[in-house]
Design a protein around this motif. Structure first.
Motif, PDB file in Angstrom:
ATOM      1  N   GLY A  35       0.794  -1.056   0.052  1.00 29.98           N
ATOM      2  CA  GLY A  35      -0.185   0.120   0.070  1.00 29.98           C
ATOM      3  C   GLY A  35       0.772   1.279   0.158  1.00 29.98           C
ATOM      4  N   PRO A  36       0.144   2.440  -0.370  1.00 32.42           N
ATOM      5  CA  PRO A  36       0.893   3.561  -0.291  1.00 32.42           C
ATOM      6  C   PRO A  36       1.596   4.198   1.081  1.00 32.42           C
ATOM      7  CG  PRO A  36      -1.320   3.930  -0.395  1.00 32.42           C
ATOM      8  CD  PRO A  36      -1.091   2.570  -0.515  1.00 32.42           C
ATOM      9  N   SER A  37       2.537   5.027   1.080  1.00 34.57           N
ATOM     10  CA  SER A  37       3.182   5.553   2.302  1.00 34.57           C
ATOM     11  C   SER A  37       2.035   5.964   3.214  1.00 34.57           C
ATOM     12  CB  SER A  37       4.129   6.551   1.886  1.00 34.57           C
ATOM     13  OG  SER A  37       4.804   6.913   2.910  1.00 34.57           O
ATOM     14  N   GLY A  40      -0.607   2.209   6.948  1.00 32.87           N
ATOM     15  CA  GLY A  40      -0.709   1.764   8.233  1.00 32.87           C
ATOM     16  C   GLY A  40       0.105   0.397   8.146  1.00 32.87           C
ATOM     17  N   LYS A  41       0.879   0.095   7.079  1.00 35.71           N
ATOM     18  CA  LYS A  41       1.625  -1.255   6.858  1.00 35.71           C
ATOM     19  C   LYS A  41       2.387  -1.686   8.211  1.00 35.71           C
ATOM     20  CE  LYS A  41       3.639   0.015   3.041  1.00 35.71           C
ATOM     21  NZ  LYS A  41       3.142   1.461   2.911  1.00 35.71           N
ATOM     22  N   THR A  42       3.375  -0.801   8.322  1.00 36.45           N
ATOM     23  CA  THR A  42       4.297  -0.890   9.416  1.00 36.45           C
ATOM     24  C   THR A  42       3.634  -0.945  10.835  1.00 36.45           C
ATOM     25  OG1 THR A  42       5.965   0.285   8.288  1.00 36.45           O
ATOM     26  CG2 THR A  42       6.382   0.164  10.457  1.00 36.45           C
ATOM     27  N   THR A  43       2.694  -0.187  11.103  1.00 36.21           N
ATOM     28  CA  THR A  43       1.912  -0.222  12.484  1.00 36.21           C
ATOM     29  C   THR A  43       1.286  -1.682  12.573  1.00 36.21           C
ATOM     30  OG1 THR A  43       1.446   2.106  12.242  1.00 36.21           O
ATOM     31  CG2 THR A  43       0.017   0.956  13.690  1.00 36.21           C
ATOM     32  N   ASP A 161      10.030  -5.644   7.293  1.00 34.65           N
ATOM     33  CA  ASP A 161       9.679  -4.316   6.866  1.00 34.65           C
ATOM     34  C   ASP A 161      10.484  -3.610   5.854  1.00 34.65           C
ATOM     35  OD1 ASP A 161       8.334  -2.083   6.870  1.00 34.65           O
ATOM     36  OD2 ASP A 161       8.771  -1.554   9.127  1.00 34.65           O
ATOM     37  N   GLU A 162      10.057  -3.494   4.613  1.00 36.21           N
ATOM     38  CA  GLU A 162      10.684  -2.792   3.455  1.00 36.21           C
ATOM     39  C   GLU A 162      12.223  -3.687   3.466  1.00 36.21           C
ATOM     40  OE1 GLU A 162       9.717  -0.608   0.872  1.00 36.21           O
ATOM     41  OE2 GLU A 162       7.730   0.292   1.938  1.00 36.21           O
ATOM     42  N   PRO A 163      12.274  -4.822   3.420  1.00 30.76           N
ATOM     43  CA  PRO A 163      13.689  -5.303   3.678  1.00 30.76           C
ATOM     44  C   PRO A 163      14.709  -4.769   2.635  1.00 30.76           C
ATOM     45  CG  PRO A 163      12.247  -7.028   3.046  1.00 30.76           C
ATOM     46  CD  PRO A 163      11.315  -5.836   3.188  1.00 30.76           C
TER      47      PRO A 163
HETATM   48  N1  LIG Z   1       4.172   6.878  16.842  1.00 29.84           N
HETATM   49  C1  LIG Z   1       3.422   7.271  15.794  1.00 29.84           C
HETATM   50  N2  LIG Z   1       2.788   8.522  16.388  1.00 29.84           N
HETATM   51  C2  LIG Z   1       1.999   9.236  15.551  1.00 29.84           C
HETATM   52  N3  LIG Z   1       1.759   8.966  14.267  1.00 29.84           N
HETATM   53  C3  LIG Z   1       2.041   7.646  13.896  1.00 29.84           C
HETATM   54  C4  LIG Z   1       2.814   6.737  14.786  1.00 29.84           C
HETATM   55  N4  LIG Z   1       3.458   5.841  13.920  1.00 29.84           N
HETATM   56  C5  LIG Z   1       2.627   6.002  12.915  1.00 29.84           C
HETATM   57  N5  LIG Z   1       1.915   6.974  12.680  1.00 29.84           N
HETATM   58  C6  LIG Z   1       1.042   7.614  11.393  1.00 29.84           C
HETATM   59  O1  LIG Z   1       0.345   6.249  11.179  1.00 29.84           O
HETATM   60  C7  LIG Z   1       0.220   6.149   9.909  1.00 29.84           C
HETATM   61  C8  LIG Z   1       0.718   4.854   9.364  1.00 29.84           C
HETATM   62  O2  LIG Z   1       1.914   4.870   9.539  1.00 29.84           O
HETATM   63  P1  LIG Z   1       2.637   3.525   8.977  1.00 29.84           P
HETATM   64  O3  LIG Z   1       4.132   3.455   9.233  1.00 29.84           O
HETATM   65  O4  LIG Z   1       2.123   2.247   9.628  1.00 29.84           O
HETATM   66  O5  LIG Z   1       2.591   3.485   7.519  1.00 29.84           O
HETATM   67  P2  LIG Z   1       3.257   2.628   6.457  1.00 29.84           P
HETATM   68  O6  LIG Z   1       1.997   2.208   5.583  1.00 29.84           O
HETATM   69  O7  LIG Z   1       4.170   1.840   7.067  1.00 29.84           O
HETATM   70  O8  LIG Z   1       4.043   3.836   5.509  1.00 29.84           O
HETATM   71  P3  LIG Z   1       5.426   3.907   4.954  1.00 29.84           P
HETATM   72  O9  LIG Z   1       5.390   2.958   3.626  1.00 29.84           O
HETATM   73  O10 LIG Z   1       5.535   5.240   4.618  1.00 29.84           O
HETATM   74  O11 LIG Z   1       6.482   3.331   6.231  1.00 29.84           O
HETATM   75  C9  LIG Z   1       0.890   7.289   9.185  1.00 29.84           C
HETATM   76  O12 LIG Z   1       0.266   8.283   8.969  1.00 29.84           O
HETATM   77  C10 LIG Z   1       1.910   7.908  10.232  1.00 29.84           C
HETATM   78  O13 LIG Z   1       2.170   9.405  10.372  1.00 29.84           O
END
Ligand SMILES: Nc1ncnc2c1ncn2[C@@H]1O[C@H](COP(=O)(O)OP(=O)(O)OP(=O)(O)O)[C@@H](O)[C@H]1O
Length: 369
Positions: A35-37, A40-43, A161-163
């Protein structure tokens, strides 16, 4: 180990990062979270790992609620994009680290550790680098060592995570093929995060497409690519051309133009958006801008002919007057077809789709024809 996430919700302040996400990761699968940046993938990965707490919902590991299980006990191996190997330790010691950190009763002997490290370095095909230090390695080698280190503690789950995110395109390609091969040997349940659709489609058994904190679609690479459930998925998985139209019998009216569309899925008069990929469009010359012909009018802006196929960029035209509609299209044809049609920049043509994916304008129901 199988993983299930049930109704996971996570907010950071007012910002909802994950909104009611439920997913199954069967044992032994390699799944891509795509999914795009910021979607929420990493979360989600961090919640599965136990590094982050969800506000609501459950993570089940082999069917058991993992909420009371500490990250160390989840038997998870991690590899991150900028996975810092310990700089002051040799490759050997980096890989041995996790085993040496085990509590006394579980810690293998130094001899067992040595055998295991060499076995893992052989697996990632870098045994010859055992005595080097991380600064003496290329980026691709570092990621393979990071993977060896993650595997050293015999994880039941691998989270990546984006290895390969920090590596150049060529090395990325090599490593993702290599990851696929490695997974075929080990069969550890693995989830890897990527925003690169090609990487996800090429490597994963299954792809989870996410956008704005929710799951848009899950399926095999073939399923999500051939049968995207939503316009977002369609658009995210490759280059697209789109036509806004209205259903009229077995045709779509696109401005003053007409496209064939045999599907009965939509009511007459329905407002739709129809998609075609660059290779799903053909061109026919149309010097006069003939009225009543099938196809959408356009003018060739550029022909980029580098490989087996040529990429043709076009400007959409509005009706018979041939004024620019402001829309742009991209078509991929074989060089042979370009020569056959004698195409040239500036020429007027009509776009003819061989396949259209049609969605209701404000809904998500779709049909192919
Ligand atoms: N600790 C935090 N505090 C506040 N906002 C957060 C925190 N961690 C993540 N976010 C926000 O939650 C959203 C999802 O973040 P996440 O890192 O899961 O996205 P992602 O899909 O992995 O993006 P990317 O590909 O850029 O890594 C983003 O908008 C990010 O700014």
């Amino acid at each position: 180990m199988s993983i299930q996430v049930r109704n996971i919700r996570k907010a950071f302040g007012d910002f909802v990062a994950l909104d009611d996400v439920s997913l199954d990761f069967p044992t032994g699968e390699l799944v891509a979270l795509l999914g795009p940046s910021g979607c929420g993938k990493t979360t989600l990965l961090r919640i599965i790992a136990g590094l982050e707490q969800a506000d609501a919902g459950q993570v089940l590991l082999d069917g058991e609620d993992a909420s009371g299980t500490h990250v160390r006990e989840r038997q998870v191996g991690f590899v991150f994009q900028h996975y810092a190997l310990f700089r002051h330790m040799s490759v050997f010691d980096n890989v041995a680290f996790g085993m040496r950190m085990k509590p006394r009763g579980e810690r293998p002997s130094e001899r067992q550790i040595r055998d295991k490290v060499h076995e893992l370095l052989a697996l990632v095909q870098l045994d010859w680098l055992a005595d080097r230090f991380p600064t003496q390695l290329s980026g691709g080698q570092r990621q393979r060592i990071a993977l060896a280190r993650a595997l050293a503690v015999e994880p039941r789950v691998l989270l990546l995570d984006e290895p390969f995110g920090a590596l150049d395109a060529k090395v990325r390609k090599e490593l993702r093929r290599w990851l696929r091969k490695l997974h075929d040997e080990l069969h550890i349940t693995s989830i890897f995060v990527t925003h690169d659709q090609e990487e996800a489609l090429e490597v994963a058994d299954r792809v989870v497409l996410m956008d704005h904190g929710h799951v848009e679609q899950t399926g095999t690479p073939e399923e999500v690519y051939r049968h995207p459930a939503t316009p977002f998925v369609y658009g995210f998985l490759g280059a697209v051309n789109f036509f806004h139209g209205r259903v009229d019998g077995s045709a779509l009216r696109v401005g003053d133009d007409v496209l064939p569309h045999a599907s009965q899925e939509f009511d007459a008069g329905a407002e739709v958006i129809a998609f075609a990929r660059p290779h799903e469009l053909d061109l026919v010359p149309d010097e006069q801008g003939d009225a009543g012909e099938i196809g959408v009018g356009a003018r060739i802006a550029r022909i980029l002919a580098f490989g087996v196929t040529a990429r043709i960029e076009l400007d959409g035209l509005n009706g018979l007057g041939g004024k620019s509609s402001g829309q742009h299209f991209e078509v991929e044809l074989t060089q042979q077809r370009v020569a056959e049609l004698n195409l040239a920049e500036g020429q007027r043509v009509r776009l003819l789709p061989s396949r259209l994916k049609v969605f209701e304008r404000n809904g998500t129901t779709g049909a192919s024809a």
